[in-house]
Scaffold this motif. Structure first.
Motif, short mmCIF file in Angstrom:
data_model
loop_
_atom_site.label_atom_id
_atom_site.label_comp_id
_atom_site.label_asym_id
_atom_site.label_seq_id
_atom_site.Cartn_x
_atom_site.Cartn_y
_atom_site.Cartn_z
N GLN A 1 0.89 -1.39 -0.10
CA GLN A 1 -0.02 -0.02 -0.05
C GLN A 1 1.04 1.33 -0.23
OE1 GLN A 1 -2.71 0.11 3.18
NE2 GLN A 1 -3.60 2.16 2.77
N LYS A 2 0.60 2.27 -0.79
CA LYS A 2 1.28 3.39 -1.05
C LYS A 2 1.17 4.30 0.18
CE LYS A 2 1.58 5.42 -4.84
NZ LYS A 2 1.48 6.21 -6.29
N ALA A 3 1.93 5.10 0.47
CA ALA A 3 1.77 6.02 1.50
C ALA A 3 0.67 7.25 1.25
CB ALA A 3 3.21 6.95 2.06
N PHE A 4 -0.10 7.47 2.16
CA PHE A 4 -1.32 8.26 2.20
C PHE A 4 -1.19 9.24 3.38
CE2 PHE A 4 -3.26 5.12 4.22
CZ PHE A 4 -4.14 5.54 5.19
N GLN A 5 -2.02 10.27 3.31
CA GLN A 5 -2.38 11.11 4.22
C GLN A 5 -3.83 11.14 4.82
OE1 GLN A 5 0.26 12.67 5.29
NE2 GLN A 5 -0.55 14.26 6.72
N PRO A 6 -3.91 10.55 6.06
CA PRO A 6 -5.37 10.43 6.50
C PRO A 6 -6.27 11.71 6.58
CG PRO A 6 -3.73 9.35 8.21
CD PRO A 6 -3.13 10.24 7.29
N GLY A 7 -7.44 11.39 6.10
CA GLY A 7 -8.41 12.49 5.90
C GLY A 7 -8.21 13.49 4.58
N SER A 8 -7.50 12.58 3.54
CA SER A 8 -7.23 13.19 2.16
C SER A 8 -7.89 12.36 1.06
CB SER A 8 -5.81 13.64 2.12
OG SER A 8 -5.08 12.32 1.87
N THR A 9 -8.29 12.97 -0.06
CA THR A 9 -8.58 12.20 -1.01
C THR A 9 -7.59 11.87 -2.15
OG1 THR A 9 -9.55 14.28 -2.07
CG2 THR A 9 -10.95 13.16 -0.73
N PRO A 10 -7.64 11.11 -3.06
CA PRO A 10 -6.57 10.78 -4.14
C PRO A 10 -5.86 12.12 -4.65
CG PRO A 10 -8.41 9.25 -4.20
CD PRO A 10 -8.90 10.42 -3.45
N ALA A 11 -4.62 11.79 -4.99
CA ALA A 11 -4.00 13.06 -5.30
C ALA A 11 -3.85 13.37 -6.73
CB ALA A 11 -2.28 12.73 -5.00
N PHE B 1 -9.68 16.92 -1.35
CA PHE B 1 -9.50 17.52 -0.07
C PHE B 1 -8.02 17.05 0.28
CE2 PHE B 1 -14.17 17.02 0.24
CZ PHE B 1 -14.34 18.26 0.61
N MET B 2 -7.34 17.74 0.72
CA MET B 2 -5.79 17.77 1.25
C MET B 2 -5.77 17.26 2.85
SD MET B 2 -3.67 20.51 -0.69
CE MET B 2 -2.13 19.65 -0.39
N MET B 3 -6.75 17.67 3.38
CA MET B 3 -6.74 17.25 4.76
C MET B 3 -8.10 17.70 5.28
SD MET B 3 -6.03 16.10 7.56
CE MET B 3 -4.64 15.28 6.78
N TRP B 4 -9.15 16.80 6.03
CA TRP B 4 -10.13 17.18 6.60
C TRP B 4 -10.16 16.43 8.26
CZ3 TRP B 4 -15.47 17.85 4.10
CH2 TRP B 4 -16.60 18.26 5.11
N ASN B 5 -9.97 17.38 9.06
CA ASN B 5 -9.87 16.74 10.57
C ASN B 5 -10.67 17.38 11.38
OD1 ASN B 5 -8.42 18.98 10.93
ND2 ASN B 5 -6.31 17.91 11.08
N SER B 6 -10.55 17.39 12.90
CA SER B 6 -11.38 18.16 13.69
C SER B 6 -11.14 19.48 13.84
CB SER B 6 -11.27 17.51 15.16
OG SER B 6 -9.67 17.50 15.26
N VAL B 7 -10.07 19.79 13.24
CA VAL B 7 -9.68 21.42 13.38
C VAL B 7 -10.15 22.03 12.01
CG1 VAL B 7 -7.59 23.01 13.34
CG2 VAL B 7 -7.70 20.99 14.55
N HIS C 1 -19.78 3.85 0.81
CA HIS C 1 -18.91 4.02 1.97
C HIS C 1 -18.97 5.05 2.89
CE1 HIS C 1 -17.19 1.29 -0.90
NE2 HIS C 1 -16.54 0.59 -0.27
N TYR C 2 -18.35 5.15 3.99
CA TYR C 2 -18.16 6.25 5.03
C TYR C 2 -16.95 6.76 5.08
CZ TYR C 2 -23.07 5.93 6.42
OH TYR C 2 -24.49 6.07 6.70
N TRP C 3 -16.68 7.99 4.66
CA TRP C 3 -15.30 8.53 4.75
C TRP C 3 -15.10 9.27 6.07
CZ3 TRP C 3 -13.11 13.67 3.67
CH2 TRP C 3 -11.72 13.69 3.50
N VAL C 4 -14.26 8.83 6.81
CA VAL C 4 -14.04 9.21 8.58
C VAL C 4 -13.27 10.33 8.33
CG1 VAL C 4 -13.28 8.55 10.63
CG2 VAL C 4 -14.35 6.76 9.20
N VAL C 5 -13.77 11.42 9.34
CA VAL C 5 -13.04 12.57 9.53
C VAL C 5 -12.96 13.04 10.77
CG1 VAL C 5 -13.99 13.64 7.29
CG2 VAL C 5 -15.13 14.24 9.51
N GLY C 6 -13.21 12.26 11.70
CA GLY C 6 -12.97 12.58 13.19
C GLY C 6 -13.89 11.51 14.23
#
Length: 1122
Positions: free
Chosen positions: A425-435, A441-447, A669-674
């Protein structure tokens, strides 16, 4: 097999196009997004005939003079060919048709649509239709079996399905494609193709390879691949002879394989690198026409069937290829890992010096198959052509028959048949959509949210905060091409990969800085790229392709540096915690082999989890990694299972939720953000037919609850067990935060512990009702010492004295443990002031006693027990003193220096077999509480003393039994009970009135008096007289009430009467009993005095309600509800 690539020419406006030849090969027919169908006599035709079929034309097919098109008006139309006259509408869909095709004879047309359906229509009679339902997403392509028995279809739901046309049923399905929510977002059109004439193989383009499946067994038999094909294949087409297969890819590469030898015979690159979306062979097999997404038409000319035949006979070597395919193929992956989660398996071809070979190298000098020229011992294996070909068997068709190879000169190399390795599996950033998405979305978190835009207008990054008090929204120019982002309460961290001119950069916008310089940037060493980043409290971390983890302060100071055990997958940070997931090794058979490290980066830096395996679902990959808002590590896999770190169970991972249970469709599917533990919430975005959401419109966040996957959660017992253990798991963060020096919500922690003890008490009551006493003891082990006391009272009232004795032992053990720990180590127990019990199985909640305890650090433990309403009992002087005395029921009796004196057993008295007095003397000093047993304050139950009492009293070193005088029943209670109690309950009440000493002497229960005798002994009260006269009114007002509820309602109304009115009814009751005998008069005088005292007590407690159900009173008692 040299060929010539002719120059491209303009055919349609920019967009999707399709192409085909007519039956004779005289005309080339194309369609495009301009809605026109153009008929070309040749590539040089400057004036092609044009037919408009709608706003857009998505697909076309031509057979027997019939031109079928799929247009944007949701219809499939027929035109005559070559005249182009409309010939009617073949079928309709609710959305656009995406692909059409003829069968081999031209009698049927199959069409797939974006409404998930596939239709098979008879050309001669369009009313004869068959609808194939089963896909969960838009259909990408359809293809007829040359024998007209099966139909293959590919869909955005990730599956390729083979249908039995006549039965309209699925024969088989292969979930081998990447899932998406629409054709416009699909990485590949996945145009399927059946092998003509022989009809033995079905070609399916999957990623950068073409998978071949057998028509007879539906098993995967072979894979066609090439090192130069680095982007997904869009469309495949078989040559008319069935020996060659052409493929067009997204990057514009045209590749032609010989299927028998699996050799790549030709590679041609699109002159501008545009995506090839249409491909067709000339009926003679000498030409290939293709179209691209820019609307242009091109052609490859000069194919020779004789050349291709001689290639089959040439001595070639595929042994190395077959063996290397073990590590190049990923054909058996059930659920495609999404594009940002799978590594590319092929690297660009390297240059090799080879010798000229007329059979294997064309005049152009291009190498047809790089592996055939590897300079090793495998290149001499001329007989390895046979590998993988025998399974096709013999073919009756001479043209497509596979030629048997010559006898091998070298022994065949053994073929590996074990499980295949899984691509990492390639490296990815949690909370981001494919590059690869232009808007993502480059990031979606609780902030907040970081969006990236990369289109023709601009390349920019937008940062939005959920709480604008943290910082205002920002718009940043993405001139460096950042692809990775992270957001926290302190900073925004960005990273970009290295280019041929610039090194990989790490950029931080420290917006919480108090100085004016809020930005810093770091260049990584040459050849090192940032793979993953994360932010914590005062620090930033970056994992690189060199398997290094670099730590920085949030102000830009370089800190620690250490190596990772494997390639990083993703990272997450929270406070002083750093969570890293990496590859521990190579997984097999679709499994990922991941490891996890958890580091504490505070003053005392330490490694909490040292490379333990990360537990994933079967054949799943990691899709999200992070921390809850309270700081508990958690992750989500591709199967939708959410797992939390259980610190109290040796840092194990516990599943707490499965998002797939809430999905309506298979492709949803459900895309988790927090994730939040208090309140218990999983914040995620529902994605219809996809794994990730689009940026526009702004997606809505949904909240899913947690539920542990315990057994039998539909039962009352299973539900309470799940609630208890979920509460236990989700309260672990209180201890962690407290140990880390953070302030915790003590009120929330106390409420959590209270809920846990409530659940334990409810399970205890349910187990008592089911007569599971051993289970009751197990539950008592989980209770606190105060709740064990309630359990003892519950067991005693339920007349389970053996259980009460065992619970008493547990209570003493817990008391001893607390004494050994010392007052300074004791934790404060929450007050259970209004704990309600439910004995389960459809019974209503019952009122119970209240328990209020002070802190253990105080001098005395005070236990106040409020008796149930209607049971105000006359206490003797000594008993009243006991109930007013401050008791500590858990202190061992042996500690006291004085001895307890035995009380004399009165005639009305009754032995309490569980009352234990210490061997020492009783303490009468005011500063020290009297030491006694938890059962000393028990009210008497109606069961006889068990033989345990006598055996216990005989023990020389055991505790001494102390009798406890019973409390006589009040007048009101006794008169009401006889109205509503069955005979069995009356017997129990009469047993309670037996003198304790006489009962000990009698071996059997004395005969019971009849109900009439009991009624004659006791006169009626004023309330009973009032009830007899007003019963009809109460029943008329409340016809649905049962007998016990009628009495409750009557008591409420009677208490609302004035004192004079109630006194008058009492006098009437006395007057009715005036004609009794002298013996009854004396008894009445005694009862009147008790009745007057009871009525005074009733007036003081007029606002309280009581339960009149005797069975309910005897089985629930722990607290009394106001």
């Amino acid at each position: 097999m040299p060929c010539e690539r002719k120059p491209m020419r303009y055919g349609h406006s920019e967009g999707h196009t399709d192409v085909c030849f007519d039956d004779s090969g005289k005309f080339i027919v194309t369609c495009g997004s301009d809605g026109d169908v153009r008929i070309w006599e040749s590539l040089d035709d400057d004036d092609p005939k044009s037919i408009n079929v709608g706003e857009k034309a998505y697909s076309l097919a031509l057979k027997n003079g019939k031109l079928v098109t799929a247009a944007s008006n949701n219809t499939v139309q027929i035109h005559t060919f070559p005249d182009g006259d409309p010939d009617g509408i073949l079928t309709r869909f609710t959305t656009n048709a995406t692909h059409v095709t003829f069968n081999a004879s031209g009698s049927r047309v199959a069409a797939g649509s974006s409404d998930f359906m596939v239709k098979v229509v008879e050309v001669s009679d369009s009313s004869q239709q068959k609808t194939l339902r089963g896909h969960d997403a838009p259909v990408l392509s359809v293809s007829f079996d040359p024998k007209d028995e099966f139909l293959a279809s590919a869909s955005c739901d990730g599956s390729v399905v083979v249908w039995k046309i006549e039965e309209q049923t699925q024969v088989t399905s292969w979930p081998i494609l990447q899932k998406c929510n629409d054709i416009s977002s699909a990485k590949s059109l996945c145009r399927l193709a059946w092998q003509p004439k022989a009809a033995k193989l079905l070609a399916v383009p999957v990623e950068t390879k073409v998978e071949l499946y057998s028509r007879d067994s539906w098993e995967h038999v072979s894979t066609l691949s090439d090192d130069l094909v680095t982007q997904p294949i869009n469309v495949v087409a078989w040559s008319p002879c069935g020996r060659l297969l052409a493929a067009g890819s997204v990057g514009g590469l045209l590749t032609i394989w010989n299927v028998d030898s699996k050799l790549c015979l030709e590679r041609q690159k699109h002159e501008k690198g545009y995506t090839v979306c249409g491909l067709a062979w000339h009926p003679s097999g000498s030409q290939i026409a293709y179209t691209d997404t820019e609307g242009c038409l091109g052609m490859l000319d000069g194919f020779s069937s004789s050349t291709s035949s001689s290639t089959n006979k040439a001595p070639t070597s595929t042994g190395a290829k077959d063996y290397d395919d073990l590590f190049d193929d990923d054909d058996d992956d059930d659920d495609r890992v999404m594009d940002d989660g799978v590594s590319e398996t092929h690297s660009p071809a390297k240059t090799h010096a080879v010798e000229d070979d007329d059979d294997l190298m064309p005049a152009t000098g291009r190498v047809r198959n790089r592996r055939a020229f590897l300079d090793d011992e495998n290149s001499l294996d001329t007989g390895s052509l046979k590998l993988g070909l025998d399974k096709y068997g013999e073919d009756d068709d001479a043209e497509s028959a596979i030629l048997p190879p010559a006898a091998p000169a070298v022994p065949l190399r053994p073929v590996y048949e074990g499980p295949l390795p899984t691509p990492l599996q390639k490296a990815f950033q949690p909370g981001s959509t494919p590059a690869h998405l232009s808007h993502r979305f480059m990031m979606w978190n609780s902030v907040g949210i970081v969006r990236g835009y990369n289109d023709e207008q601009e390349n920019a990054i937008d940062v939005e905060f959920h709480d604008t008090a943290v910082h205002h929204a920002m718009h940043l120019a993405n001139s460096l091409g950042h692809t990775v982002a992270q957001l926290s309460q302190e900073a925004v961290l960005l990273a970009c990969p290295a280019t041929s001119e610039l090194a990989s950069k790490l950029q931080c916008l420290h917006f919480s800085s108090w100085d004016t310089n809020k930005e810093w940037m770091v260049d990584l060493p040459q050849g090192e790229d940032v793979c993953a980043v994360c932010l914590g409290q005062g620090w930033a971390a970056a994992a690189t392709s060199a398997r290094l983890l670099r730590l920085f302060s949030v102000g830009g100071v370089q800190r620690e540096l250490f190596s990772l055990p494997g390639p990083v997958v993703c990272m997450a940070g929270h406070g002083e915690q750093l969570l890293i997931v990496y590859h521990r090794g190579t997984g097999f058979d679709g499994e990922q082999c991941l490891g996890v490290q958890l580091l504490q980066l505070g003053r005392k830096q330490r490694q909490v989890i040292r490379g333990e395996p990360l537990p994933l679902s079967r054949k799943a990959h990691l899709s999200w990694l992070g921390f809850t808002a309270e700081g508990t590590p958690s992750f989500v896999d591709s199967e939708g299972v959410v797992r939390f770190l259980n610190r109290s169970l040796g840092n194990t991972w516990t599943p707490v939720c499965n998002t797939r249970d809430s999905c309506k469709g298979k492709s949803d599917h459900y895309w988790v953000v927090g994730v939040h533990e208090n309140p218990q919430q999983l914040r995620c975005i529902p994605c219809k037919g996809s794994r990730y959401p689009p940026t526009l419109p702004r997606p809505a966040v949904a909240i899913l609850p947690f539920q542990l996957p315990l057994c039998q959660t539909t039962t009352e017992k299973g539900q309470m067990e799940e609630q208890y253990w979920r509460s236990m798991l989700l309260q672990n963060h209180y201890g962690f935060l407290s140990a880390s020096g953070y302030e915790i919500d003590e009120e929330g922690q106390s409420q959590c512990q209270k809920e846990q003890q409530e659940l334990l008490m409810k399970m205890f009551a349910l187990s008592c009702k089911l007569e599971r006493e051993f289970r009751c003891v197990e539950l008592a082990e989980l209770m606190t010492q105060n709740v064990v006391t309630l359990a003892i009272r519950y067991a005693s009232r339920s007349r389970r004295m053996a259980l009460a004795q065992r619970l008493n032992e547990i209570a003493l053990e817990k008391s001893n443990e607390l004494q050994e720990e010392g007052p300074e180590e004791q934790e404060e127990q929450p007050e259970y002031s209004n704990l309600r019990l439910n004995s389960g199985c459809g019974q209503s909640e019952r009122s119970a006693h209240r328990l209020q305890n002070t802190r253990p650090a105080e001098t005395e433990d005070v236990v106040y027990v409020e008796e149930e309403e209607g049971q105000e009992e006359q206490l003797d002087a000594e008993e009243s003193t006991e109930r007013r005395t401050c008791l500590n029921p858990f202190v061992k009796g042996e500690v006291s220096p004085e001895k307890h004196t035995l009380k004399s057993i009165s005639k009305e008295g009754r032995v309490n077999p569980f009352k234990v007095s210490g061997s020492g003397k009783s303490s009468n000093s005011p500063g020290q509480p009297r030491l006694t047993n938890v059962l000393d304050t028990m009210t008497s139950s109606g069961r006889k003393p068990s033989p345990l009492s006598s055996s216990t009293s005989k023990q020389t070193k055991g505790p001494i039994l102390k009798p406890l005088a019973p409390r006589p029943k009040t007048k009101t209670q006794s008169t009401l009970l006889k109205m509503t109690t069955p005979k069995t309950a009356i017997r129990k009440l009469q047993e309670e009135s037996e003198p304790a000493v006489e009962r000990l002497k009698l071996p059997e229960t004395p005969p019971l008096a009849s109900q009439e005798e009991v009624e004659n002994k006791k006169p009626k009260t004023g309330f009973q007289l009032w009830l007899e006269e007003n019963r009809k009114n109460i029943v008329a007002d409340n016809p649905d009430l049962e007998e016990t509820d009628v009495i409750k309602e009557a008591m409420g109304r009677f208490r609302t009467l004035s004192a004079e009115h109630r006194l008058s009814w009492t006098e009437r009751a006395k007057g009715q009993s005036g004609d009794a005998a002298d013996v009854k008069k004396r008894k009445r005088a005694e009862e009147e005095s008790a009745g007057d005292e009871n009525e005074q007590t009733e007036a003081e407690n007029a606002k309280k309600k009581k339960s009149l159900d005797v069975v309910s009173k005897l089985s629930s008692f722990a607290f009394n509800k106001n």
